[in-house]
Design an enzyme around this catalytic site. Structure first.
Site, short mmCIF file in Angstrom:
data_model
loop_
_atom_site.label_atom_id
_atom_site.label_comp_id
_atom_site.label_asym_id
_atom_site.label_seq_id
_atom_site.Cartn_x
_atom_site.Cartn_y
_atom_site.Cartn_z
N ASP A 5 -1.66 6.64 6.12
CA ASP A 5 -2.76 5.83 5.60
C ASP A 5 -3.08 4.79 6.67
OD1 ASP A 5 -4.43 4.02 4.37
OD2 ASP A 5 -3.13 3.62 2.65
N TRP A 59 0.83 -1.21 0.00
CA TRP A 59 0.00 0.00 0.00
C TRP A 59 0.86 1.26 0.00
CZ3 TRP A 59 -4.52 -0.41 -1.89
CH2 TRP A 59 -5.27 -1.58 -1.69
N LYS A 91 -12.96 -1.28 5.86
CA LYS A 91 -12.28 -2.27 6.71
C LYS A 91 -12.76 -2.17 8.15
CE LYS A 91 -9.21 -2.50 3.12
NZ LYS A 91 -8.36 -1.67 2.29
#
Ligand code: PLP
Length: 379
Positions: free
Chosen positions: A190, A113, A214
């Protein structure tokens, strides 16, 4: 207080455990509340999906959600909370468009990511990877030591992914860039896959974002927490709907926001409050993850997780089977034991147990029981 939030029904008892990485399992009481509200939200005669975002009803939903969120995470007043669209990945472009102002940006890469974030930022300017996990480890198995981060003196910010969802690498503590660099350098985080599982040290953060699907709710809304002094500096090509200043001025309602996703997020915030807040979420995350890592570590190599113990994610636990030929059988047998979506990301292989806030401890117990029985049968 929500009527359906604390009901435990036979349906809940018989549901399988969903270990999907995202979109992911929701607290069952939240699902029940959505079902109860669906045709007629609180006597309004319409569902949340059918309401104007400018209606007093939706304004109430929105206000409640923001207030609860600020309280849960103890967000200081000098941070704006924005509800945006475009997902976590859009922020990889939106952040540089809003706060770079021609300066370089530095990235710490600890998994795929953060790697993607760096790549995207390179399209908007002078982005550089200044520390890469693969230079310190044989793969994405830890966090490179801060002393080796080659942060540039004119960097606009440093970006990290505080929980790498695919590789299972988590920063247990956010880096203190002030101590590290001696200047007030914004940290961009993030936190998509572990937000609300622990407290955040806001004194170390410039901007933090998280997609909802999530640990917050359903896909369609992304939360952005941005320090006020970083707002109002966007480049002219930044679309107005993605301009932090525009959104901050309009309470995220410059255009139609993802109303249903905000409503669901609000229910999840209420559920977390009723469970005992972020502190309780943190305890449960420790309980679930300790159990699963212990099972892996005590399996005599039957299962393996290579992440450094100081950075093992409490939300996403990847592991491989020593004998990869058993992986397919593992997935099939797991499903028969009510354990769903346990297969690892295709780039890593093996398995991954995503154990977000909404995963009951019973789910982790069921997984560990199954893993032990499986190792016994096939080991
Ligand atoms: C899932 C995820 C994303 C991407 O979210 P999208 O909503 O699909 O754009 C970004 N970062 C992390 C850490 C994630 O887990």
């Amino acid at each position: 207080m929500l009527s359906a939030l604390n009901l435990i029904t036979p349906e809940q008892q018989s549901r399988p455990y969903n270990f999907a990485p995202g979109p992911a399992t929701l607290p069952f009481p939240v699902l029940s509340q959505i079902a109860a509200d669906l045709y007629n939200w609180q006597g309004s005669g319409v569902s949340v999906m059918e309401m104007s975002h400018r209606s007093p009803e939706f304004e109430r939903i929105y206000h409640h959600a923001v207030t609860d969120l600020r309280e849960l995470l103890q967000v200081p007043q000098n941070f704006k909370i924005l509800f945006m669209q475009g997902g976590g990945l859009a922020q990889n472009a939106i952040v540089p468009m809003n706060i770079v102002q021609g300066k370089p940006t530095d990235f710490i890469v600890t998994g795929s990511w953060s790697e993607r974030s760096a790549k995207e930022a390179m399209r908007y300017g002078n982005a550089q990877v200044v520390a890469h996990a693969k230079d310190s480890f044989s793969g994405f198995y830890g966090i490179p030591g801060e002393q080796g981060w080659e942060i540039r003196s004119d960097a606009a910010y440093v970006h990290i992914c505080s929980n790498e969802t695919i590789h299972g690498v988590e920063f247990y503590e956010l880096p203190d860039l002030k101590a590290l660099t001696g200047r007030d350098l914004p940290l961009v985080v993030d936190a998509s896959s572990h937000i609300l599982s622990r407290f955040i040290d806001w004194s170390r953060v410039g901007l933090l974002f998280a997609g909802a699907q999530k640990n917050i709710g359903i896909a369609g809304v992304t939360l952005v927490f941005v320090r006020e002094d970083l707002i109002g500096k966007s480049i002219y090509t930044c679309p107005s709907v993605f301009d932090y200043e525009t959104l901050a001025k309009t309470n995220s309602m410059y255009n139609t926001p993802p109303t249903f996703a905000i409503y669901v997020a609000g229910l999840v915030f209420q559920w977390i409050k009723e469970q005992g807040g972020v502190k309780r979420m943190q305890e449960l995350a420790n309980e679930r993850s300790n159990m699963i890592y212990a099972c892996i570590d005590e399996s005599n190599g039957f299962y393996k997780n290579q992440v450094a113990p100081s950075a093992r994610s409490k939300m996403n636990i990847p592991f491989v089977l020593q004998n990869d030929e058993l992986s397919q059988i593992f997935v099939e047998q797991a499903a028969k034991h009510k354990i769903l979506h346990i297969k690892g990301h295709k780039s890593v292989g093996g398995m991954r147990a995503s154990v977000y806030n909404a995963m009951p401890v019973q789910g982790a117990v069921a997984l560990v029981d199954f893993m032990k029985a499986f190792a016994k049968q096939y080991g």
